[in-house]
Write a protein that holds these residues in place. Sequence first.
Motif, mmCIF file in Angstrom:
data_model
loop_
_atom_site.group_PDB
_atom_site.id
_atom_site.type_symbol
_atom_site.label_atom_id
_atom_site.label_comp_id
_atom_site.label_asym_id
_atom_site.label_seq_id
_atom_site.Cartn_x
_atom_site.Cartn_y
_atom_site.Cartn_z
ATOM 1 N N LEU A 623 -11.606 65.203 -1.870
ATOM 2 C CA LEU A 623 -12.590 64.613 -0.963
ATOM 3 C C LEU A 623 -13.768 64.009 -1.722
ATOM 4 O O LEU A 623 -14.238 62.911 -1.388
ATOM 5 C CB LEU A 623 -13.084 65.679 0.022
ATOM 6 N N ILE A 627 -14.805 60.063 -1.419
ATOM 7 C CA ILE A 627 -16.085 59.581 -0.893
ATOM 8 C C ILE A 627 -16.752 58.654 -1.907
ATOM 9 O O ILE A 627 -17.254 57.571 -1.554
ATOM 10 C CB ILE A 627 -16.999 60.777 -0.553
ATOM 11 N N TRP A 665 -20.870 56.540 7.398
ATOM 12 C CA TRP A 665 -20.200 57.838 7.312
ATOM 13 C C TRP A 665 -18.836 57.848 7.978
ATOM 14 O O TRP A 665 -17.857 58.370 7.420
ATOM 15 C CB TRP A 665 -21.097 58.918 7.903
ATOM 16 N N VAL A 669 -15.316 58.703 5.684
ATOM 17 C CA VAL A 669 -14.447 59.878 5.823
ATOM 18 C C VAL A 669 -13.268 59.604 6.757
ATOM 19 O O VAL A 669 -12.609 60.534 7.224
ATOM 20 C CB VAL A 669 -15.247 61.103 6.331
ATOM 21 N N LEU A 758 -10.647 65.573 7.136
ATOM 22 C CA LEU A 758 -11.144 64.227 7.438
ATOM 23 C C LEU A 758 -11.234 63.994 8.942
ATOM 24 O O LEU A 758 -12.201 63.405 9.440
ATOM 25 C CB LEU A 758 -10.252 63.175 6.785
ATOM 26 N N LEU A 761 -14.320 65.821 10.114
ATOM 27 C CA LEU A 761 -15.555 65.151 9.710
ATOM 28 C C LEU A 761 -15.838 63.915 10.560
ATOM 29 O O LEU A 761 -17.002 63.601 10.849
ATOM 30 C CB LEU A 761 -15.479 64.762 8.231
ATOM 31 N N THR A 762 -14.796 63.196 10.968
ATOM 32 C CA THR A 762 -15.019 62.018 11.805
ATOM 33 C C THR A 762 -15.456 62.401 13.218
ATOM 34 O O THR A 762 -16.136 61.619 13.895
ATOM 35 C CB THR A 762 -13.740 61.163 11.894
#
Length: 810
Positions: A623, A627, A665, A669, A758, A761-762
């Motif tokens: 990750l 990023i 962001w 991700v 992921l 995170l979204t």
Amino acid sequence: MPFKQVNRYFKDKGFRPFPFQKTAWERTANGIHQLIQCPTGSGKTLAATGAMIERLLTEPSLNGLRLLYVTPLRAMTKDLELALKDPFKANEVRILARNSDTSAKDRANLFRKAPHILMTTPESLSVILSSPKSIDLFSTLESIVVDEWHDLMSSKRGVQMSLCLSRLMRLSNHPTITGISATLRDPHLALEALLPNGVMGQLTQADIERTVTLSIAESSEDSRLPWAGHLGLNLLRPVSRRLVPGQTTILFTNTRNQAEQWYQALCIVRMDLSIALHHGSLAASARHGVEKQLKLGDIDCVVATSALDLGVDFQAVEKIIQIGSPRSVSRMIQRAGRASHRPGSRTDVLLVPTNRLHLNEFSALADALDAESLEPIRPPEHCLDVLIQHLVTIALQEPWHPDSIFKEVTSSWAYRDLSRKTFNRLLTVLLKGSDSLEKYPEYRRLEQRGDGCFVLVSNHAARRHRMSIGTIVSHAYVRVRMRRGRSLGEVEESFAGRLKPGDIFRFSGKRLETIRLSEGELIVKPARSGKSGEVPRWTGGRLPLSETLATRVMQDFQRQRPLSKRIQNKEWLANALLKTASIQGRISHCPRQDMTLGERFKTRDGYHLCLYPFAGWLVHQALGPLIATRIAKRIPATLTVTVNDYGVEILSPEPEPLDRCVEDWGAIVSPERLNSDLEHALNLSELVKRQFRATARISGLIFEGYPGRQKSLRMLQTSAGLLFDVLSQYDPMHVLLEQAKYDVLRDEFDMERLKKTLNTLTQHRLTVKAIHQPSPLALPLVIDRLSARLSTETVAERMARLTRGFNATA
């Protein structure tokens, strides 16, 4: 069935069989496959073997092999041999343990006069199956027991075992399969993975409570807990005071480097005790000597790693000490099971934090034990390198036809979805290596006869394969040898390759000086006492935080409920956790499950953005670079990435790249274009090239040499590198290249969990807090980065300056 003989044996020993043991006997006697799940030390071995013990005691005239007992550890085979001989003291039942330590004479006797009971490992079972004589040996087999199935099923060794079971089901008259495991979250999946595809079985579970209580080693003014670090030697004295002469203790560490350091330190502060070292890289003679002392209770303390996790029965062990977080609930249960190895007994484990955040993990561990929340095990599937090795092994046993062997292979759970097209690609590898290698005879291992059956192409190919049967490797190792000839064990080649003559490191409880790396051996000598410049660590395996514990650690920052009652000094722990949460909340925010916490701050190193997905070290390894790569696509940037189990640090010399990360962001991700972005972010081709060497060794594409004439490390590296380059250029879709890439993504980055992270995170909003100094969560990331580079300011001095405003002494 009354089971008179085995019940009499129990009575003579002063025991009564548990209900689950009687159930297991009945099911085995009736030909019902099963998975036995019960706490460690509850008599699972006798549960699995009782029916066959009864049969052999009742019918002493039986000949031939009747019971096959497979265990993952060589040390367990000898232990089990002694345990199973006990009921047959007055009978002529032959019991044999067969593993890589077995003498040539005993190996030959296996086929001359078959034992009634055979104990072995998956690797040695593959070797046995390669002999044509094994067809007769296994023809009388009635029962197969696979011990510690939870450990085997999580790796390629379980896949190898599954293939062997499919072959045994064909050679024998439908033997009964019994799996044994002490720690499983999904026993139904484990049972399904154990049995041939479509074969039904039942779960046999023990209603026996084994209580594990936890005590936390408390820090004080004299032994303050650091905010980062993994050795824990600041608590050496309070831990050493827990060791009592005549009371056997196992002190578990998570890495071999940590074990070496604690062993050296304890030997200095407790010279009155008998202390030993045990880990998987030590020479076999050293390990066996320690195991013998443990069984006899002739030792006060053993500093060990996961090599002693599994079910070797050491009755004399009374205490368990765990240095640092065990990183998973299942591992803690296994290690606790090494002490008080009696049914229904209680085990008190002393947990020793190596940094303050380990206290949060200990609290999460206790909650998970209360909820019986174990980690899921995802058995590997479609391991084509293992299958190639197995196909050659079976060709040594007897010629096979593609149609029949395909049916046999796909009866194994791991290959239930294997397509005939992929299988035919494997046959191409066996026949000629690949289209680009067909002119090189060393890559031809099998040939197809006129009747369609496959056989070994030559006696030379057969001899080469016999040297590598059972090879399931994850890392290449080199032997550590004293200059005067004595072998000390093995270390990873990646570590040995970085050493220069004169470098100092700790191994086998000694300070050693490097002389040279030659012909696959690291030649060393004892380091002089005044010699400085000690290499700080060697690999020895890093344990990632499990998803189960990571989720609970995040929840712990918002804890409202009392701590678990199984924690003996919970008042002290509660106070320490409150201080950590208070400092984190005062400097920044405490993490929450409904958001992703980010922190921004500036130091003399640059501009920092710390993000906390709490997804574990493996996921963060992918990750973080992902990023950084996606930021660099949007704005030119030079970024430094540091990761740990809790989060990711992005360091930039300018603030603009971090601004762009926060602004974009959702796209940063996004799970879209994951594979292509990872290729760029991780330099995946180099990682796959490194993994390909292990894949090629397992499949037999690379030959390591005959005993006494092994190829040097450099030769193996060169051969694997050249082979990888040729296949990448001329046969980029080669099955073994695909396997190596799959293994890298699965084992080194946990691709499945990365995708899940992921997606999470979204869905969660990103909350970024501007702070003036690193928070308790950010500090370990900063320290990890500082520790990886040279600096005129020591890491300890820098950490003291960064934590000046924390005001926490607990």
